[in-house]
Design a protein around this motif. Structure first.
Motif, short mmCIF file in Angstrom:
data_model
loop_
_atom_site.label_atom_id
_atom_site.label_comp_id
_atom_site.label_asym_id
_atom_site.label_seq_id
_atom_site.Cartn_x
_atom_site.Cartn_y
_atom_site.Cartn_z
N GLN A 281 0.83 -1.20 0.00
CA GLN A 281 0.00 0.00 0.00
C GLN A 281 0.86 1.25 0.00
N TRP A 285 1.08 4.43 -2.68
CA TRP A 285 0.99 5.83 -2.27
C TRP A 285 2.21 6.63 -2.74
N PHE A 299 -4.98 8.84 -1.59
CA PHE A 299 -5.98 7.87 -1.18
C PHE A 299 -7.16 7.79 -2.17
N ALA A 300 -6.99 8.42 -3.34
CA ALA A 300 -8.07 8.43 -4.33
C ALA A 300 -8.38 7.01 -4.80
N VAL A 301 -9.64 6.70 -4.94
CA VAL A 301 -10.06 5.38 -5.43
C VAL A 301 -9.99 5.39 -6.94
N GLN A 303 -10.66 5.12 -10.77
CA GLN A 303 -11.92 5.10 -11.48
C GLN A 303 -12.00 3.88 -12.38
#
Length: 303
Positions: A281, A285, A299-301, A303
């Motif tokens: 993780q 980042w 932390f953007a999910v 698309q």
């Protein structure tokens, strides 16, 4: 290993001589004919007198229009004594080899590039008998290659981009793009290019990021540079534990990239990154930090 920025800035053209002529053509728009062969030449231009004169790199380029001598000078800062030697270099080489000499100065400094580009006039003011016009490659004209696609299209030029732009906010994207592109060429060539970049990164943060990226590329670990990085990692591992050391390094790298790029890091973001113990993780980042516009982009999910 390449030992200094000065050495790396001219030896890169010994390793990749085609980079020099492509830079003349593409970066400086010089109508230089495309060579079909290169040969390294003796850089010692000393005559009988006890005055030592050496160019940094000297290449002979064979083209359909004849042979050219490519004189490469690496310049860290203005030096009038060195500049005064350049007309001698060109005149001596032409007299000895009867080939057209071409002077190329490479620098990491915009101020030095402007200084080096000034014509050198010898003779009567306004009507010089000899004029030398150096071609200069520096941060103001070498392209910034900050995407993986661009770097993969021309890996040697991407290396030169990293060597001349390896500082400031664009450095993380440049270095990460180059690291990805190096995976597309043979390992021995890539390992040599890694040294040139490492030697030219004068910003400690940039050099640390570059070494972090290279450590992650396992096939460099037999190389002297990688051995040095690995030994550093082992020392840290003995103090903190190998896995804990890697996690701590990745946390530090993620936050450092954001701060280095001038992106404010709120306490909530810092605490979340520092609390994470998942190396995968943290790796994601740190990669997002290179292109993020705000700290929350980490932390953007997708698309």
């Amino acid at each position: 290993m390449v030992g200094s920025s000065h050495e790396a800035l001219h030896r890169i053209f010994q390793k990749e001589p085609g980079l020099l002529t492509s830079a003349l053509q593409q970066v400086l728009s010089v109508p230089f004919p495309t060579p079909h062969d290169f040969a390294a030449m003796n850089v010692d231009l000393t005559e009988i007198e006890p005055i030592e004169r050496r160019v940094d790199t000297l290449l002979r380029a064979e083209t359909d229009e004849g042979a050219y001598l490519l004189v490469v000078e690496s310049q860290g800062k203005p030096d009038e004594r060195k500049r005064g030697s350049w007309p001698y270099y060109l005149s001596y080489l032409y007299a000895k080899y009867r080939c057209e000499p071409v002077l190329v100065v490479v620098t990491q400094s915009s101020a030095t590039a402007r200084w080096a580009a000034r014509p050198i006039h010898l003779g009567v003011r306004g009507m010089p008998s000899l004029t030398v016009r150096p071609f200069v490659l520096g941060p103001d004209n070498v392209p910034v290659i900050a995407t993986r696609q661009e770097a993969e299209r021309d890996v040697p030029l991407a290396v030169l981009s990293a060597m001349t732009h390896g500082r400031g906010r664009q450095a993380p994207a440049i270095l990460e793009s180059l690291a990805a592109a190096l995976r597309t060429i043979d390992r021995d060539s890539a390992a040599a290019l890694v040294q040139f970049v490492d030697s030219c990164l004068t910003d400690p943060q940039a050099q640390r990021m570059w070494r972090d990226l290279m450590t992650a590329m396992q096939y460099f670990w037999r190389h002297p540079l990688a051995q040095e990085v690995r030994e550093q990692g082992r020392e840290e591992g003995r103090e903190e534990g190998r896995e804990e050391g890697r996690v701590a390094d990745r946390v530090d790298m993620t936050l450092r990239i954001l701060e280095w790029r001038g992106i404010p890091v709120p306490d909530a973001v810092r605490e979340r990154v520092e609390a994470c113990t998942d190396l995968d993780q943290l790796t994601v980042w740190s990669q997002r930090a290179v292109h993020a516009t705000t700290a929350d982009d980490l932390f953007a999910v997708p698309q």
